[in-house]
Design an enzyme around this catalytic site. Structure first.
Site, PDB file in Angstrom:
ATOM      1  CB  VAL A 183      41.291  40.755  37.142  1.00  0.00           C
ATOM      2  CG1 VAL A 183      41.554  39.318  36.587  1.00  0.00           C
ATOM      3  CG2 VAL A 183      42.042  40.838  38.412  1.00  0.00           C
ATOM      4  CG  ASP A 184      45.021  39.518  31.526  1.00  0.00           C
ATOM      5  OD1 ASP A 184      46.015  39.632  32.035  1.00  0.00           O
ATOM      6  OD2 ASP A 184      45.093  38.763  30.487  1.00  0.00           O
TER       7      ASP A 184
END
Ligand code: AR6
Length: 353
Positions: free
Chosen positions: A32-33
């Site tokens: 998700v980063d």
């Protein structure tokens, strides 16, 4: 509503604040980063550089750049090792600190990913419990719209076909509130009929079968040598009636050729709870625990009903949880996480302890 679990790509969610599951360098990464950095554009990395990292369990905010939000809150989840390295405390701290920061920034709506549950390997179910309990705790005192965004297909996605089938099954079987009384009455009738049938069946069979097959207990036991048949079978019947939940559970584990650990793990039941059950013949489990064991042991519906009955429960069509579990057993879905995915999808209480 102030808390919702949704399935989405977090970069597409329209909220004031997006929480990022970052690493302690805050210099971007995968999962998700990576998705947040890609969607926000290079300005985000520039600002992150100025923050000089973030310790595990803490949170720091930046602007959101090209994302449709006001802020991004970066928090660093723990890497899962074995559950004995403060993973839970640190994960709880991520939620607490992010929520605190969101409040300080005056955000009205925020979206969390399931922190640590991807690359950092935190078991998803446990990660989910931590997330939901911390968010709920916060919302008891504060007013904010909080989304928990579930993305991972493998763990939470159920196919459209399964979804449709479960929905159809619920629609066909769910008994609404006003019908409950009738169900209870008919359950009682059914039960007393079943008890009579069991008696008829066993007494009838006990004289001409070399195996006592009790449909209700759904088991076949070889006759012991050197004992008159009818007497033997009466002994068996009485043993069956007197059998407690704990004894039946242990017997089923043996009969299915499984080990204790196979079963409690597959049932997603805590080892300590299992040993309590093992050591207490008269242990009274919750219905959820019994159903978890039914899945862990891969019982059929009759066996499930019997195990439930030993603990004083029955499958009820006025409970959607029960209907979903019934569906799963009928369909041979015995992976508890798959069962939980379905329960999750229908916003029902999950199995396992
Ligand atoms: N939207 C919502 N959730 C997502 C998205 C998305 N676009 N992409 C992944 N997830 P992870 P971690 C889910 O691995 O476990 C990075 O390299 C994903 O399915 O992103 O905390 C960091 O830099 C999973 O359920 O984060 C760290 O080094 C959840 O988000 C490390 O990974 C978290 O998975 C952090 O690992």
């Amino acid at each position: 509503m102030s808390f919702q679990i949704i399935r989405a790509d977090i970069t597409q969610v329209q909220v004031d604040g997006i929480i990022n599951a970052a690493n302690s360098s805050l210099m971007g990464g995968g999962g998700v980063d990576g998705a947040i950095h890609r969607a926000a554009g290079p300005g985000l990395l520039e600002e992150c550089k100025s923050l000089r990292g973030c310790p595990t369990g803490q949170a720091k905010a930046t602007g959101a750049y090209k994302l449709p939000a006001k802020y991004i809150i970066h928090t660093v989840g723990p890497r899962w090792r074995d559950g004995k390295h403060d993973e839970e405390i640190l994960l709880r701290s991520c939620y607490k600190e992010s929520l605190k920061l969101a409040k300080e920034l005056g955000l009205e709506s925020i979206a969390f990913p399931l922190i640590s549950s991807g690359i950092y390997g935190y078991p998803k179910q446990k990660a989910m419990e931590v997330a939901t309990s911390e968010i709920r705790k916060f919302l008891e005192l504060e007013d904010m719209m909080v989304y928990l965004v579930i993305f991972d297909r493998q763990s939470f996605e159920i196919s459209e076909k399964v979804y449709k089938n479960v929905k159809k099954y619920i629609d066909e079987h769910y008994v609404t509130e006003h019908l409950k009384k009738d169900t209870r009455r008919s359950f009682k009738k059914e039960k007393s009929r079943a008890d009579k049938d069991l008696f008829k069946k066993t007494t009838f069979q006990s004289f001409d079968d070399s195996y006592m097959v009790s449909e209700s207990l759904n088991q076949a036991r070889p006759a012991a040598a050197g004992q008159p048949k009818a007497e033997r079978k009466l002994d068996d019947l009485l043993a069956g009636i007197e059998e407690s939940f704990s004894t039946m559970l242990l017997r089923l584990i043996d009969e299915k050729g499984k080990t204790d650990a196979d079963v409690y793990k597959k049932a997603n039941v805590d080892r300590r709870l299992f040993s309590k059950i093992r050591n207490d013949r008269d242990y009274k489990p919750s219905k959820k625990t019994v159903l978890s064991f039914a899945i862990g042991l891969e019982l059929n519906l009759d066996e499930t009903r019997d195990l439930l009955m030993k603990a004083g429960f029955a499958l009820s069509h006025s409970s959607k949880e029960d209907i979903v579990v019934e569906f799963c057993i009928k369909e041979g879905i015995y992976d508890i996480f798959e069962v939980n995915e379905i329960l999750f999808k229908f916003d029902l209480k999950l199995l396992g302890v």
